[in-house]
Design an enzyme around this catalytic site. Sequence first.
Site, PDB file in Angstrom:
ATOM      1  N   LEU A  38       0.824  -1.209   0.000  1.00 27.46           N
ATOM      2  CA  LEU A  38       0.000   0.000   0.000  1.00 27.46           C
ATOM      3  C   LEU A  38       0.856   1.256   0.000  1.00 27.46           C
ATOM      4  O   LEU A  38       1.798   1.381   0.780  1.00 27.46           O
ATOM      5  CB  LEU A  38      -0.922   0.002   1.226  1.00 27.46           C
ATOM      6  CG  LEU A  38      -1.856   1.196   1.397  1.00 27.46           C
ATOM      7  CD1 LEU A  38      -3.187   0.756   2.002  1.00 27.46           C
ATOM      8  CD2 LEU A  38      -1.234   2.298   2.278  1.00 27.46           C
ATOM      9  N   ASN A  40       0.522   5.543   0.277  1.00 27.25           N
ATOM     10  CA  ASN A  40      -0.358   6.689   0.469  1.00 27.25           C
ATOM     11  C   ASN A  40       0.415   8.001   0.360  1.00 27.25           C
ATOM     12  O   ASN A  40       0.963   8.279  -0.718  1.00 27.25           O
ATOM     13  CB  ASN A  40      -1.240   6.567   1.714  1.00 27.25           C
ATOM     14  CG  ASN A  40      -0.511   6.383   3.016  1.00 27.25           C
ATOM     15  OD1 ASN A  40       0.327   5.485   3.161  1.00 27.25           O
ATOM     16  ND2 ASN A  40      -0.828   7.205   3.994  1.00 27.25           N
ATOM     17  N   ASP A  41       0.511   8.824   1.373  1.00 25.47           N
ATOM     18  CA  ASP A  41       0.931  10.217   1.227  1.00 25.47           C
ATOM     19  C   ASP A  41       2.285  10.402   0.531  1.00 25.47           C
ATOM     20  O   ASP A  41       3.260   9.722   0.874  1.00 25.47           O
ATOM     21  CB  ASP A  41       1.053  10.886   2.593  1.00 25.47           C
ATOM     22  CG  ASP A  41      -0.205  10.791   3.413  1.00 25.47           C
ATOM     23  OD1 ASP A  41      -1.182  10.163   2.979  1.00 25.47           O
ATOM     24  OD2 ASP A  41      -0.212  11.354   4.526  1.00 25.47           O
ATOM     25  N   GLN A  57       4.721   7.375   1.815  1.00 32.56           N
ATOM     26  CA  GLN A  57       4.239   6.434   2.806  1.00 32.56           C
ATOM     27  C   GLN A  57       4.019   5.080   2.140  1.00 32.56           C
ATOM     28  O   GLN A  57       3.384   4.992   1.083  1.00 32.56           O
ATOM     29  CB  GLN A  57       2.922   6.930   3.394  1.00 32.56           C
ATOM     30  CG  GLN A  57       3.047   8.190   4.223  1.00 32.56           C
ATOM     31  CD  GLN A  57       3.642   7.901   5.582  1.00 32.56           C
ATOM     32  OE1 GLN A  57       2.960   7.460   6.486  1.00 32.56           O
ATOM     33  NE2 GLN A  57       4.930   8.153   5.718  1.00 32.56           N
ATOM     34  N   TYR A 100       5.494   8.307  10.036  1.00 36.47           N
ATOM     35  CA  TYR A 100       4.396   9.013   9.391  1.00 36.47           C
ATOM     36  C   TYR A 100       4.922  10.189   8.557  1.00 36.47           C
ATOM     37  O   TYR A 100       6.113  10.460   8.499  1.00 36.47           O
ATOM     38  CB  TYR A 100       3.381   9.470  10.429  1.00 36.47           C
ATOM     39  CG  TYR A 100       2.345   8.417  10.771  1.00 36.47           C
ATOM     40  CD1 TYR A 100       2.606   7.061  10.610  1.00 36.47           C
ATOM     41  CD2 TYR A 100       1.101   8.778  11.263  1.00 36.47           C
ATOM     42  CE1 TYR A 100       1.662   6.100  10.920  1.00 36.47           C
ATOM     43  CE2 TYR A 100       0.143   7.828  11.594  1.00 36.47           C
ATOM     44  CZ  TYR A 100       0.428   6.487  11.421  1.00 36.47           C
ATOM     45  OH  TYR A 100      -0.524   5.548  11.737  1.00 36.47           O
ATOM     46  N   SER A 101       4.001  10.912   7.954  1.00 44.10           N
ATOM     47  CA  SER A 101       4.355  11.870   6.910  1.00 44.10           C
ATOM     48  C   SER A 101       5.222  13.014   7.402  1.00 44.10           C
ATOM     49  O   SER A 101       5.249  13.351   8.584  1.00 44.10           O
ATOM     50  CB  SER A 101       3.078  12.435   6.274  1.00 44.10           C
ATOM     51  OG  SER A 101       2.442  11.456   5.503  1.00 44.10           O
ATOM     52  N   ARG A 158       0.957  15.585  13.801  1.00 46.37           N
ATOM     53  CA  ARG A 158       1.771  14.922  12.776  1.00 46.37           C
ATOM     54  C   ARG A 158       1.926  15.785  11.521  1.00 46.37           C
ATOM     55  O   ARG A 158       1.353  16.847  11.389  1.00 46.37           O
ATOM     56  CB  ARG A 158       1.156  13.580  12.400  1.00 46.37           C
ATOM     57  CG  ARG A 158      -0.301  13.611  11.979  1.00 46.37           C
ATOM     58  CD  ARG A 158      -0.801  12.189  11.704  1.00 46.37           C
ATOM     59  NE  ARG A 158      -2.233  12.134  11.453  1.00 46.37           N
ATOM     60  CZ  ARG A 158      -3.142  11.849  12.373  1.00 46.37           C
ATOM     61  NH1 ARG A 158      -2.770  11.637  13.629  1.00 46.37           N
ATOM     62  NH2 ARG A 158      -4.425  11.800  12.069  1.00 46.37           N
ATOM     63  N   ASP A 159       2.732  15.250  10.598  1.00 40.89           N
ATOM     64  CA  ASP A 159       2.894  15.763   9.236  1.00 40.89           C
ATOM     65  C   ASP A 159       3.617  17.108   9.179  1.00 40.89           C
ATOM     66  O   ASP A 159       3.090  18.096   8.641  1.00 40.89           O
ATOM     67  CB  ASP A 159       1.537  15.875   8.529  1.00 40.89           C
ATOM     68  CG  ASP A 159       0.688  14.613   8.640  1.00 40.89           C
ATOM     69  OD1 ASP A 159       1.262  13.539   8.839  1.00 40.89           O
ATOM     70  OD2 ASP A 159      -0.543  14.716   8.533  1.00 40.89           O
ATOM     71  N   GLU A 218      -4.917  17.399   8.763  1.00 32.74           N
ATOM     72  CA  GLU A 218      -3.717  16.658   8.371  1.00 32.74           C
ATOM     73  C   GLU A 218      -2.956  17.380   7.263  1.00 32.74           C
ATOM     74  O   GLU A 218      -3.489  18.245   6.556  1.00 32.74           O
ATOM     75  CB  GLU A 218      -4.096  15.255   7.898  1.00 32.74           C
ATOM     76  CG  GLU A 218      -4.612  14.347   8.994  1.00 32.74           C
ATOM     77  CD  GLU A 218      -4.657  12.895   8.557  1.00 32.74           C
ATOM     78  OE1 GLU A 218      -4.201  12.046   9.332  1.00 32.74           O
ATOM     79  OE2 GLU A 218      -5.161  12.611   7.441  1.00 32.74           O
TER      80      GLU A 218
END
Length: 469
Positions: A38, A40-41, A57, A100-101, A158-159, A218
């Site tokens: 998978l 994602n970002d 990600q 995480y991002s 986050r991020d 986010e």
Amino acid sequence: MKEAALLKQTVKALMQGQLRAAQDPHRPAWHLAPSVGLLNDPNGFIQFDGDFHLFYQWNPLACAHGAKFWGHWRSADLVHWQHEPIALVPSEEYESHGCYSGSAVDNDGVLTLIYTGNVKFAKGRTAWQCLATLEEDGSCRKLGPVLALPEGYSGHVRDPKVWRHDDGQWYMVLGAQNLAGEGKVLLLRSEDLHSWQLLGEIAGSQLNGLGDFGYMWECPDLFRLGERDILITCPQGLAPQQKRWLNTFQSGYFIGELDYQHARFPHGDFHELDLGFEFYAPQTTASSDGRRLLFGWMGIPDGDEFYQPTIAYGWIHQMTCPRELTLEQGSLRQRPARELQQLRHSPLTLQGAAQQLELLDISSAELLMQPEGALTLHFADALRLSWNGEELQLSRRNPRSGVEEHRYWHGSLARLHIFCDRSSIEIFINDGEAVMSSRYFPTVTPQLRLEGETNVRLHYWRLEAGVIV
């Protein structure tokens, strides 16, 4: 789990899964997608030392959200990409439930990553903002946490997106949720990327006249464009309205002016960045020629993603095409990056009544068209775009329920610029005035059929493969 053990599991997943993923008829020819697992970002998007770097990600071990890694691609031209060594593996205590991002900066000649280390407990969670540097051999060296969870906020912080301002200081915007369950964007400052000072909340629920506006914001991204500052963010928890905010979560922008001294960002209304079915977590960077470029994730968290048929081939999700951003007449415009023209071949020009034009292979294609009246575009058996003179409607069957669903754009239509790639479509309306990005999964070789009596002038190109696997 130790890094070596996680890497061994990743190698096993790649060896067992790459061939099966490559055989999927829905696998893109030139969009970026995970080898397995998978995606994602987009993370750490930067032009550094002449090359573009795009981190992302990635869960290489399953088509599921879990303890995310950072994958890494590199390109000289935004079109032809090559894999780099895995950048981050969630092997340390401060990132035990995922790297995480985050973002990337040029710190005096050192490409430096700033990301969130996600940690979950039996009851609750916390987050650390962490640093890593890109080494000469393509690997990343972790420097560890530099910012703990700020007081007054839940574990949903986050991020980080970081930039160096004209005053020589580093600034960070950070997505957050306060203890009242309200989404916020925090502004922080540092002299050295290691010691950070929280300056305050610059946007979010109950700020700048918004009222209640979601429980978590986010993937914030703040940058100067023209004479204004743009804040891109993804508010979670907005109630859908009749013909907008229809995805599970939204991605959009505010235009304003950041007051660095007083940590304030007075801004205008929230505008959706993309009106299609799949678009989230975009990230931008400045190119050496002065452009502001964007990649987005062509997916939506907590939606219907796990009903996509690519899971049967061991992979899920892809990035959007790279886009150029400009600020025109008080709104953000997105256009496909000019570098994509390198993929064009076999040009064709058609003109006439829409329903009399020949079928076109759109498995990997670009189209420019200027409709003069109402028409409908049928993309294989899986997607439909209708124009009635006042409204564009994009329609497909929901992958979970099978019920037809729609997305909308209202305005005066002069031009459509469409990119198709096996199982994705990106529709740029009126030179980027709006965009509709979506996945779709035809059961046959995808062809475009036009319906309607209106006259259409259409330019068509086939597109070459662009990704180096």
